[in-house]
Write a protein that holds these residues in place. Sequence first.
Motif, PDB file in Angstrom:
ATOM      1  N   LEU A  70       0.905  -1.160  -0.244  1.00 10.28           N
ATOM      2  CA  LEU A  70       0.170  -0.020   0.063  1.00 10.28           C
ATOM      3  C   LEU A  70       0.932   1.376  -0.031  1.00 10.28           C
ATOM      4  CD1 LEU A  70      -3.158  -0.573   2.518  1.00 10.28           C
ATOM      5  CD2 LEU A  70      -3.023   0.073   0.123  1.00 10.28           C
ATOM      6  N   ILE A  71       1.889   1.109   0.996  1.00  7.69           N
ATOM      7  CA  ILE A  71       2.875   2.111   0.808  1.00  7.69           C
ATOM      8  C   ILE A  71       3.570   2.722  -0.348  1.00  7.69           C
ATOM      9  CG2 ILE A  71       4.829   3.477   1.939  1.00  7.69           C
ATOM     10  CD1 ILE A  71       3.651   1.993   4.844  1.00  7.69           C
ATOM     11  N   HIS A  72       3.982   1.466  -0.764  1.00 11.27           N
ATOM     12  CA  HIS A  72       4.658   1.454  -2.252  1.00 11.27           C
ATOM     13  C   HIS A  72       3.955   2.335  -3.264  1.00 11.27           C
ATOM     14  CE1 HIS A  72       6.628  -0.650  -5.708  1.00 11.27           C
ATOM     15  NE2 HIS A  72       7.582   0.342  -5.472  1.00 11.27           N
ATOM     16  N   THR A  73       2.756   1.636  -3.356  1.00 16.23           N
ATOM     17  CA  THR A  73       1.986   2.045  -4.305  1.00 16.23           C
ATOM     18  C   THR A  73       1.401   3.499  -4.179  1.00 16.23           C
ATOM     19  OG1 THR A  73       1.269  -0.083  -4.970  1.00 16.23           O
ATOM     20  CG2 THR A  73      -0.273   1.653  -5.634  1.00 16.23           C
ATOM     21  N   SER A  74       1.047   3.756  -2.971  1.00 17.71           N
ATOM     22  CA  SER A  74       0.521   5.203  -2.837  1.00 17.71           C
ATOM     23  C   SER A  74       1.440   6.427  -2.339  1.00 17.71           C
ATOM     24  CB  SER A  74      -0.379   5.284  -1.339  1.00 17.71           C
ATOM     25  OG  SER A  74      -1.508   4.083  -1.774  1.00 17.71           O
ATOM     26  N   SER A  75       2.752   5.904  -2.282  1.00 17.75           N
ATOM     27  CA  SER A  75       3.521   7.274  -1.868  1.00 17.75           C
ATOM     28  C   SER A  75       3.556   8.137  -2.914  1.00 17.75           C
ATOM     29  CB  SER A  75       5.007   6.493  -1.194  1.00 17.75           C
ATOM     30  OG  SER A  75       5.468   5.568  -2.406  1.00 17.75           O
ATOM     31  N   PRO A  76       3.672   7.830  -4.285  1.00 19.15           N
ATOM     32  CA  PRO A  76       3.842   8.580  -5.301  1.00 19.15           C
ATOM     33  C   PRO A  76       2.808   9.732  -5.435  1.00 19.15           C
ATOM     34  CG  PRO A  76       4.427   6.360  -6.263  1.00 19.15           C
ATOM     35  CD  PRO A  76       3.574   6.519  -4.722  1.00 19.15           C
ATOM     36  N   MET A  77       1.665   9.573  -4.544  1.00 23.84           N
ATOM     37  CA  MET A  77       0.728  10.596  -4.539  1.00 23.84           C
ATOM     38  C   MET A  77       0.860  11.713  -3.492  1.00 23.84           C
ATOM     39  SD  MET A  77      -3.043   8.421  -5.031  1.00 23.84           S
ATOM     40  CE  MET A  77      -2.689   7.013  -3.945  1.00 23.84           C
ATOM     41  N   HIS A  78       2.200  11.498  -3.054  1.00 26.36           N
ATOM     42  CA  HIS A  78       2.189  12.559  -1.884  1.00 26.36           C
ATOM     43  C   HIS A  78       2.243  13.956  -2.335  1.00 26.36           C
ATOM     44  CE1 HIS A  78       6.361  12.220  -3.954  1.00 26.36           C
ATOM     45  NE2 HIS A  78       6.595  13.313  -3.380  1.00 26.36           N
ATOM     46  N   ASP A  79       2.619  14.439  -3.409  1.00 28.62           N
ATOM     47  CA  ASP A  79       2.438  15.797  -3.794  1.00 28.62           C
ATOM     48  C   ASP A  79       1.360  16.119  -4.952  1.00 28.62           C
ATOM     49  OD1 ASP A  79       4.260  17.036  -2.277  1.00 28.62           O
ATOM     50  OD2 ASP A  79       6.136  16.683  -3.868  1.00 28.62           O
ATOM     51  N   ILE A  80       0.381  15.164  -4.915  1.00 25.79           N
ATOM     52  CA  ILE A  80      -0.733  15.459  -5.865  1.00 25.79           C
ATOM     53  C   ILE A  80      -1.375  16.665  -5.703  1.00 25.79           C
ATOM     54  CG2 ILE A  80      -2.717  14.686  -4.580  1.00 25.79           C
ATOM     55  CD1 ILE A  80      -2.142  13.383  -7.891  1.00 25.79           C
ATOM     56  N   GLY A  81      -1.372  17.215  -4.587  1.00 29.45           N
ATOM     57  CA  GLY A  81      -2.095  18.760  -4.036  1.00 29.45           C
ATOM     58  C   GLY A  81      -1.130  19.812  -5.227  1.00 29.45           C
ATOM     59  N   LYS A  82      -0.011  19.705  -5.491  1.00 30.67           N
ATOM     60  CA  LYS A  82       0.854  20.674  -6.253  1.00 30.67           C
ATOM     61  C   LYS A  82      -0.046  20.826  -7.666  1.00 30.67           C
ATOM     62  CE  LYS A  82       5.338  19.913  -4.579  1.00 30.67           C
ATOM     63  NZ  LYS A  82       6.632  19.422  -5.146  1.00 30.67           N
ATOM     64  N   ILE A  83      -1.105  20.161  -8.005  1.00 35.32           N
ATOM     65  CA  ILE A  83      -1.923  20.551  -8.985  1.00 35.32           C
ATOM     66  C   ILE A  83      -2.700  21.763  -8.991  1.00 35.32           C
ATOM     67  CG2 ILE A  83      -4.085  19.294  -8.523  1.00 35.32           C
ATOM     68  CD1 ILE A  83      -4.094  18.170 -11.422  1.00 35.32           C
ATOM     69  N   GLY A  84      -2.929  22.258  -7.688  1.00 37.94           N
ATOM     70  CA  GLY A  84      -3.434  23.312  -7.388  1.00 37.94           C
ATOM     71  C   GLY A  84      -2.674  24.522  -7.159  1.00 37.94           C
ATOM     72  N   ILE A  85      -1.269  24.351  -7.287  1.00 37.02           N
ATOM     73  CA  ILE A  85      -0.466  25.349  -6.919  1.00 37.02           C
ATOM     74  C   ILE A  85       0.129  26.317  -8.213  1.00 37.02           C
ATOM     75  CG2 ILE A  85       1.884  26.021  -6.160  1.00 37.02           C
ATOM     76  CD1 ILE A  85      -0.323  25.069  -4.119  1.00 37.02           C
ATOM     77  N   PRO A  86      -0.090  27.468  -8.282  1.00 36.46           N
ATOM     78  CA  PRO A  86       0.208  28.352  -9.629  1.00 36.46           C
ATOM     79  C   PRO A  86       1.492  27.942  -9.936  1.00 36.46           C
ATOM     80  CG  PRO A  86      -0.839  29.822  -8.038  1.00 36.46           C
ATOM     81  CD  PRO A  86      -0.494  28.495  -7.319  1.00 36.46           C
ATOM     82  N   ASP A  87       1.614  27.993 -11.471  1.00 37.48           N
ATOM     83  CA  ASP A  87       3.142  27.676 -11.852  1.00 37.48           C
ATOM     84  C   ASP A  87       4.305  28.766 -11.512  1.00 37.48           C
ATOM     85  OD1 ASP A  87       1.947  25.496 -13.335  1.00 37.48           O
ATOM     86  OD2 ASP A  87       2.196  26.496 -15.081  1.00 37.48           O
ATOM     87  N   SER A  88       3.870  29.952 -11.333  1.00 36.92           N
ATOM     88  CA  SER A  88       4.502  30.984 -10.880  1.00 36.92           C
ATOM     89  C   SER A  88       5.379  30.739  -9.706  1.00 36.92           C
ATOM     90  CB  SER A  88       3.784  32.299 -10.892  1.00 36.92           C
ATOM     91  OG  SER A  88       2.834  32.324  -9.734  1.00 36.92           O
ATOM     92  N   VAL A  89       4.698  29.968  -8.795  1.00 40.76           N
ATOM     93  CA  VAL A  89       5.121  29.716  -7.499  1.00 40.76           C
ATOM     94  C   VAL A  89       5.800  28.306  -7.443  1.00 40.76           C
ATOM     95  CG1 VAL A  89       4.451  28.913  -5.072  1.00 40.76           C
ATOM     96  CG2 VAL A  89       3.349  30.896  -6.085  1.00 40.76           C
ATOM     97  N   LEU A  90       5.062  27.208  -8.246  1.00 41.10           N
ATOM     98  CA  LEU A  90       5.761  26.118  -8.235  1.00 41.10           C
ATOM     99  C   LEU A  90       7.191  25.927  -9.060  1.00 41.10           C
ATOM    100  CD1 LEU A  90       4.984  23.143  -7.558  1.00 41.10           C
ATOM    101  CD2 LEU A  90       3.797  22.878  -9.815  1.00 41.10           C
ATOM    102  N   LEU A  91       7.199  26.759  -9.998  1.00 44.69           N
ATOM    103  CA  LEU A  91       8.426  26.593 -11.045  1.00 44.69           C
ATOM    104  C   LEU A  91       9.284  27.593 -10.716  1.00 44.69           C
ATOM    105  CD1 LEU A  91       6.654  25.230 -14.115  1.00 44.69           C
ATOM    106  CD2 LEU A  91       7.823  24.000 -12.319  1.00 44.69           C
ATOM    107  N   LYS A  92       9.119  28.670  -9.701  1.00 46.04           N
ATOM    108  CA  LYS A  92       9.904  29.695  -9.378  1.00 46.04           C
ATOM    109  C   LYS A  92      11.500  29.268  -9.286  1.00 46.04           C
ATOM    110  CE  LYS A  92      10.498  33.971  -6.654  1.00 46.04           C
ATOM    111  NZ  LYS A  92      10.090  34.761  -5.428  1.00 46.04           N
ATOM    112  N   PRO A  93      12.436  29.899 -10.171  1.00 49.53           N
ATOM    113  CA  PRO A  93      13.602  29.497  -9.887  1.00 49.53           C
ATOM    114  C   PRO A  93      14.483  30.381  -9.110  1.00 49.53           C
ATOM    115  CG  PRO A  93      13.471  30.860 -11.676  1.00 49.53           C
ATOM    116  CD  PRO A  93      12.112  30.882 -11.156  1.00 49.53           C
TER     117      PRO A  93
END
Length: 349
Positions: A204-227
């Motif tokens: 369960l942990i192995h399969t579900s752990s990739p969902m840890h950052d699924i919430g980033k879909i709601g973060i604006p690119d200007s913040v998410l990708l800021k260099p």
Amino acid sequence: MASRSKILVVDDEPHNIVLLEGILTKLGHDVVGAENAVVALEKLDRTFDLVLSDVMMPVMDGFEFVVKIREHPEIYDIPVIMVTTLSQKDDRLKAVEVGANDFITKPIDIVELKTRTESMLKQKSQQDEIKSFQVDLNEMVESRTMELREALARLDDAHVETIHYLCAAAEYKDEDTADHLIRMAEYSRILAEKIGLDSKTVQLIHTSSPMHDIGKIGIPDSVLLKPGKLTAEEWGIMKKHAVLGGNILSTGSSDYINMGASIALSHHEKWDGSGYPNALAGDEIPLPGRICAIADVFDALTSKRPYKEPFSIEKSLEIMKEGSGNHFDPELIRVFFENLDEIIKVKKT
């Protein structure tokens, strides 16, 4: 200013309204007058940008008028400048306490009036921009969340392949996303196995752990990708992804989705209680969240990100060791270092 501001002038003396209306109109504003606070409250709505109010008025004085504005959910944040002859310190303190933003002393000085109104209107404009951004962000999150929930609802079973595609979609702008998700899942699996969890929970942990950052879909690119380094406001927005992820997955019906929701919500909590979003500490943090915190941080340290180049494995391990007992569960960190050969093998694959 690019557009004309709308100002409400409240005074029981008609000539004062006429005076202020004349000055403010010449300064480029639209002015509406009200002969007392009761009438003003009837006229006041979200279309106004500023209120200029006398203090000593019949029916309802300026202090009570400001209190009524601040109590009203639709107009509570419209700035108010008190136009007054009051000079006593206690009177001015009372005005501040009830929610007035500024003062202009009678008789009116045109330069002072211009300076103070422009200052308040600038603040109001900035405030409106922030609100507009928040509305747009909320709408975007709601829209994307609805799309994800509809996708999840169509899943008869939480197929592993579908879950990985969903996770990749949330971080598709990161060129190393696919590899990151695979490595992070493998690190989590190793830790879960080595601490003796049963095979079902490990899977369960192995399969579900990739969902840890699924919430980033709601973060604006200007913040998410800021260099570069995020501002305090941008960091506040970024931190929302943990709650967003938990919310997106909260309506799932499978064990995978339920595990993913727990991990998404808790993988940024810290052992000493200084993490987010709920400042959980120690064993209050769900075990899968504690496991994934170690896996996520180690892979982030050793990988390139928009804001940094990758650290060496040696430097990354030093940072991980320093995090024992404050950022990370000390027992899990001990297991992590006891199994470095497997961890590093995954990293170099």
